[in-house]
Design a protein around this motif. Sequence first.
Motif, PDB file in Angstrom:
ATOM      1  N   ASP A  38      28.399  52.994   2.272  1.00  0.00           N
ATOM      2  CA  ASP A  38      27.390  52.909   3.179  1.00  0.00           C
ATOM      3  C   ASP A  38      27.492  51.845   4.198  1.00  0.00           C
ATOM      4  OD1 ASP A  38      26.137  55.116   2.047  1.00  0.00           O
ATOM      5  OD2 ASP A  38      24.756  53.975   0.864  1.00  0.00           O
ATOM      6  N   ARG A  39      27.830  50.675   3.762  1.00  0.00           N
ATOM      7  CA  ARG A  39      28.156  49.737   4.650  1.00  0.00           C
ATOM      8  C   ARG A  39      29.223  49.947   5.785  1.00  0.00           C
ATOM      9  NH1 ARG A  39      29.762  43.418   3.489  1.00  0.00           N
ATOM     10  NH2 ARG A  39      31.658  44.269   2.450  1.00  0.00           N
ATOM     11  N   THR A  40      30.244  50.470   5.483  1.00  0.00           N
ATOM     12  CA  THR A  40      31.360  51.003   6.320  1.00  0.00           C
ATOM     13  C   THR A  40      30.528  51.940   7.386  1.00  0.00           C
ATOM     14  OG1 THR A  40      32.345  52.750   4.782  1.00  0.00           O
ATOM     15  CG2 THR A  40      33.160  50.489   4.717  1.00  0.00           C
ATOM     16  N   LYS A  41      29.978  52.746   6.993  1.00  0.00           N
ATOM     17  CA  LYS A  41      29.370  53.812   8.070  1.00  0.00           C
ATOM     18  C   LYS A  41      28.243  52.869   8.708  1.00  0.00           C
ATOM     19  CE  LYS A  41      29.093  57.490   4.814  1.00  0.00           C
ATOM     20  NZ  LYS A  41      28.261  58.385   3.823  1.00  0.00           N
ATOM     21  N   ASN A  42      27.531  52.016   8.485  1.00  0.00           N
ATOM     22  CA  ASN A  42      26.808  51.041   9.342  1.00  0.00           C
ATOM     23  C   ASN A  42      27.906  50.338  10.418  1.00  0.00           C
ATOM     24  OD1 ASN A  42      24.225  51.409   8.677  1.00  0.00           O
ATOM     25  ND2 ASN A  42      23.774  49.453   7.687  1.00  0.00           N
ATOM     26  N   GLN A  43      28.721  49.909   9.964  1.00  0.00           N
ATOM     27  CA  GLN A  43      29.882  49.071  10.735  1.00  0.00           C
ATOM     28  C   GLN A  43      30.378  50.160  11.882  1.00  0.00           C
ATOM     29  OE1 GLN A  43      32.677  47.739   7.758  1.00  0.00           O
ATOM     30  NE2 GLN A  43      31.445  45.964   7.384  1.00  0.00           N
ATOM     31  N   GLN A  44      30.738  51.245  11.233  1.00  0.00           N
ATOM     32  CA  GLN A  44      31.207  52.360  12.551  1.00  0.00           C
ATOM     33  C   GLN A  44      29.861  52.618  13.483  1.00  0.00           C
ATOM     34  OE1 GLN A  44      32.724  55.688  10.606  1.00  0.00           O
ATOM     35  NE2 GLN A  44      34.627  54.570   9.772  1.00  0.00           N
ATOM     36  N   LYS A  45      28.883  52.790  12.793  1.00  0.00           N
ATOM     37  CA  LYS A  45      27.655  52.967  13.750  1.00  0.00           C
ATOM     38  C   LYS A  45      27.590  51.906  14.755  1.00  0.00           C
ATOM     39  CE  LYS A  45      22.487  53.613  13.288  1.00  0.00           C
ATOM     40  NZ  LYS A  45      21.450  53.876  12.190  1.00  0.00           N
ATOM     41  N   PHE A  46      27.507  50.690  14.386  1.00  0.00           N
ATOM     42  CA  PHE A  46      27.506  49.482  15.272  1.00  0.00           C
ATOM     43  C   PHE A  46      28.305  49.446  16.182  1.00  0.00           C
ATOM     44  CE2 PHE A  46      27.645  45.150  16.870  1.00  0.00           C
ATOM     45  CZ  PHE A  46      26.345  45.000  17.170  1.00  0.00           C
ATOM     46  N   LEU A  47      29.808  49.707  15.937  1.00  0.00           N
ATOM     47  CA  LEU A  47      30.600  49.623  16.806  1.00  0.00           C
ATOM     48  C   LEU A  47      30.694  50.777  17.809  1.00  0.00           C
ATOM     49  CD1 LEU A  47      33.775  49.402  14.456  1.00  0.00           C
ATOM     50  CD2 LEU A  47      33.110  47.416  16.301  1.00  0.00           C
ATOM     51  N   ASN A  48      30.024  51.659  17.797  1.00  0.00           N
ATOM     52  CA  ASN A  48      29.674  52.773  18.650  1.00  0.00           C
ATOM     53  C   ASN A  48      28.778  52.249  19.572  1.00  0.00           C
ATOM     54  OD1 ASN A  48      29.250  55.257  19.956  1.00  0.00           O
ATOM     55  ND2 ASN A  48      27.828  55.940  18.595  1.00  0.00           N
ATOM     56  N   ALA A  49      27.746  51.767  19.173  1.00  0.00           N
ATOM     57  CA  ALA A  49      26.512  51.259  20.226  1.00  0.00           C
ATOM     58  C   ALA A  49      27.248  50.080  20.830  1.00  0.00           C
ATOM     59  CB  ALA A  49      25.295  50.668  19.081  1.00  0.00           C
ATOM     60  N   GLY A 101      43.353  47.128  25.583  1.00  0.00           N
ATOM     61  CA  GLY A 101      42.350  48.318  26.269  1.00  0.00           C
ATOM     62  C   GLY A 101      42.186  49.419  25.823  1.00  0.00           C
ATOM     63  N   LYS A 102      43.687  49.950  25.385  1.00  0.00           N
ATOM     64  CA  LYS A 102      43.787  51.149  24.684  1.00  0.00           C
ATOM     65  C   LYS A 102      43.214  51.364  23.571  1.00  0.00           C
ATOM     66  CE  LYS A 102      47.624  54.237  23.358  1.00  0.00           C
ATOM     67  NZ  LYS A 102      48.900  54.441  22.876  1.00  0.00           N
ATOM     68  N   MET A 103      43.130  50.487  22.599  1.00  0.00           N
ATOM     69  CA  MET A 103      42.322  50.360  21.302  1.00  0.00           C
ATOM     70  C   MET A 103      40.857  50.597  21.533  1.00  0.00           C
ATOM     71  SD  MET A 103      42.101  47.265  18.650  1.00  0.00           S
ATOM     72  CE  MET A 103      40.481  46.808  19.652  1.00  0.00           C
ATOM     73  N   PHE A 104      40.348  49.511  22.436  1.00  0.00           N
ATOM     74  CA  PHE A 104      38.936  49.748  22.798  1.00  0.00           C
ATOM     75  C   PHE A 104      38.598  50.901  23.281  1.00  0.00           C
ATOM     76  CE2 PHE A 104      35.305  49.284  25.810  1.00  0.00           C
ATOM     77  CZ  PHE A 104      34.556  48.345  24.947  1.00  0.00           C
ATOM     78  N   TRP A 105      38.907  51.637  23.998  1.00  0.00           N
ATOM     79  CA  TRP A 105      38.673  52.969  24.767  1.00  0.00           C
ATOM     80  C   TRP A 105      38.909  53.978  23.744  1.00  0.00           C
ATOM     81  CZ3 TRP A 105      35.615  52.919  28.580  1.00  0.00           C
ATOM     82  CH2 TRP A 105      35.501  51.640  29.295  1.00  0.00           C
ATOM     83  N   ALA A 106      39.794  53.819  22.827  1.00  0.00           N
ATOM     84  CA  ALA A 106      39.893  54.938  21.854  1.00  0.00           C
ATOM     85  C   ALA A 106      38.904  54.888  20.772  1.00  0.00           C
ATOM     86  CB  ALA A 106      41.343  54.776  21.060  1.00  0.00           C
ATOM     87  N   MET A 107      38.564  53.524  20.334  1.00  0.00           N
ATOM     88  CA  MET A 107      37.128  53.360  19.576  1.00  0.00           C
ATOM     89  C   MET A 107      35.768  53.625  20.144  1.00  0.00           C
ATOM     90  SD  MET A 107      37.947  49.384  17.700  1.00  0.00           S
ATOM     91  CE  MET A 107      36.478  49.655  16.832  1.00  0.00           C
ATOM     92  N   LYS A 108      35.894  53.441  21.442  1.00  0.00           N
ATOM     93  CA  LYS A 108      34.498  54.067  22.058  1.00  0.00           C
ATOM     94  C   LYS A 108      34.487  55.698  22.040  1.00  0.00           C
ATOM     95  CE  LYS A 108      32.146  53.950  26.561  1.00  0.00           C
ATOM     96  NZ  LYS A 108      32.080  55.454  26.767  1.00  0.00           N
ATOM     97  N   GLY A 109      35.807  56.325  22.068  1.00  0.00           N
ATOM     98  CA  GLY A 109      35.758  57.812  22.265  1.00  0.00           C
ATOM     99  C   GLY A 109      35.526  58.190  20.906  1.00  0.00           C
ATOM    100  N   VAL A 110      35.835  57.507  19.841  1.00  0.00           N
ATOM    101  CA  VAL A 110      35.901  58.205  18.474  1.00  0.00           C
ATOM    102  C   VAL A 110      34.497  58.062  18.015  1.00  0.00           C
ATOM    103  CG1 VAL A 110      36.398  57.606  16.180  1.00  0.00           C
ATOM    104  CG2 VAL A 110      38.246  57.717  17.920  1.00  0.00           C
ATOM    105  N   ASN A 111      33.996  56.848  18.422  1.00  0.00           N
ATOM    106  CA  ASN A 111      32.646  56.457  17.904  1.00  0.00           C
ATOM    107  C   ASN A 111      31.495  57.212  18.871  1.00  0.00           C
ATOM    108  OD1 ASN A 111      32.712  54.668  15.892  1.00  0.00           O
ATOM    109  ND2 ASN A 111      33.482  53.281  17.282  1.00  0.00           N
ATOM    110  N   GLY A 112      31.846  57.824  19.873  1.00  0.00           N
ATOM    111  CA  GLY A 112      31.035  58.628  20.804  1.00  0.00           C
ATOM    112  C   GLY A 112      31.275  60.073  20.557  1.00  0.00           C
TER     113      GLY A 112
END
Length: 376
Positions: free
Chosen positions: A271-282, A322-333
């Motif tokens: 559950d904590r890893t889900k919260n972490q992914q949720k926060f990274l998205n935001a 930069g590539k990593m950051f935009w990929a994380m944004k896209g995945v979490n979005g």
Amino acid sequence: MPPQPSYVNGGDDGAYGYDSGYNTGQVYGSPGGGGHGGGPGDYDHGPRPAPNWRRRIKWTAITVVTVLVVTTVGTYFWADSKLNREVDLSKVIDRPEQGDGTNYLIVGSDSRAGMSAEEKKKLHTGSAEGKRTDSMMILHTGSNGDTLISLPRDSDVEIPTFVGSESGKTYKGTGRHVKLNAAYAEDGPELLVRTVEFNTGLRIDHYVEIGFAGFANIVDAVGGVEIDIPKGGMKDTKSGADFPAGKQTLNGEQSLAFVRTRYALKGSDLDRTKNQQKFLNALANQVATPGTILNPFKLYPTMGAGLDSLVVDKDMGLYDLGKMFWAMKGVNGGDGTSMNMPISGSANGNLVWDKAKVKQLVEELKNDEKVTVSGE
């Protein structure tokens, strides 16, 4: 009476003669006119030339482009100089073959380096010696969609044979099993990468780590992150989390408590890893807004806080970051796949990975295929 001057053509040009030139159509100072200095015509040099707008626009454009180029180049070198390239992946032995796409190991550590006693108290970090990993994720970027996989820190893994990052000594594997975060605590990032590669068969291309203080500073630099706390709220005295239900903006201190909380979630690492992914998205969505990117008074502090806090591998460049950051944004979005490592059960308090699913997942990532495996 003295004679009066004549004001008509042909009048006397003598001492009293005067020809205004009006009845010839002439004006002062014009050819054939009678004025000789002092008249308004002496300052009339004809119409002004029209401004050369094309030339003005050209030089304005050149000036603007020059300023942009100089600023961009300056920013690049400034940002590049702030990266802490401390991790040497060449020390990792017996590595898997390179696959298609790029794999990043992203780590949130409980490093308290540089923190004062007051900061440790404020952020509820405690004063434990050494460093451990609070969160670990593999991000795969490729042509068939990006995938973010959370690795629970309680994952059951085998510590393989490895070479000490400082001593250079070879430590033979004995088949001992530990929690995944113990690998980092034992010999740092290089052993963590070695352990992840050994237990998954997936080659890690880049390593990125951020500590407690750096995480909080990034959140504060962007002005906080909005999170929707689920019904019932969240309270955890160990992490410092104490939030009512509903949408609210968390500052750096509160955000750290949110991603670290465990006991507010019935002690579940999944559950904590889900919260972490949720926060990274935001967080990613907050950073990637025009209000941040186009505002230098917000962008530079954010970049400074982030880059100062990151520890990366020696081959990591700003483009890779930069590539990593935009990929994380896209995945979490919602543009990619976000999941936990597939789990089949537990043993001695450790979470055991589902070997069949992990094998299929790794093959799909190696071949840069669309991921069909799911994790809780």
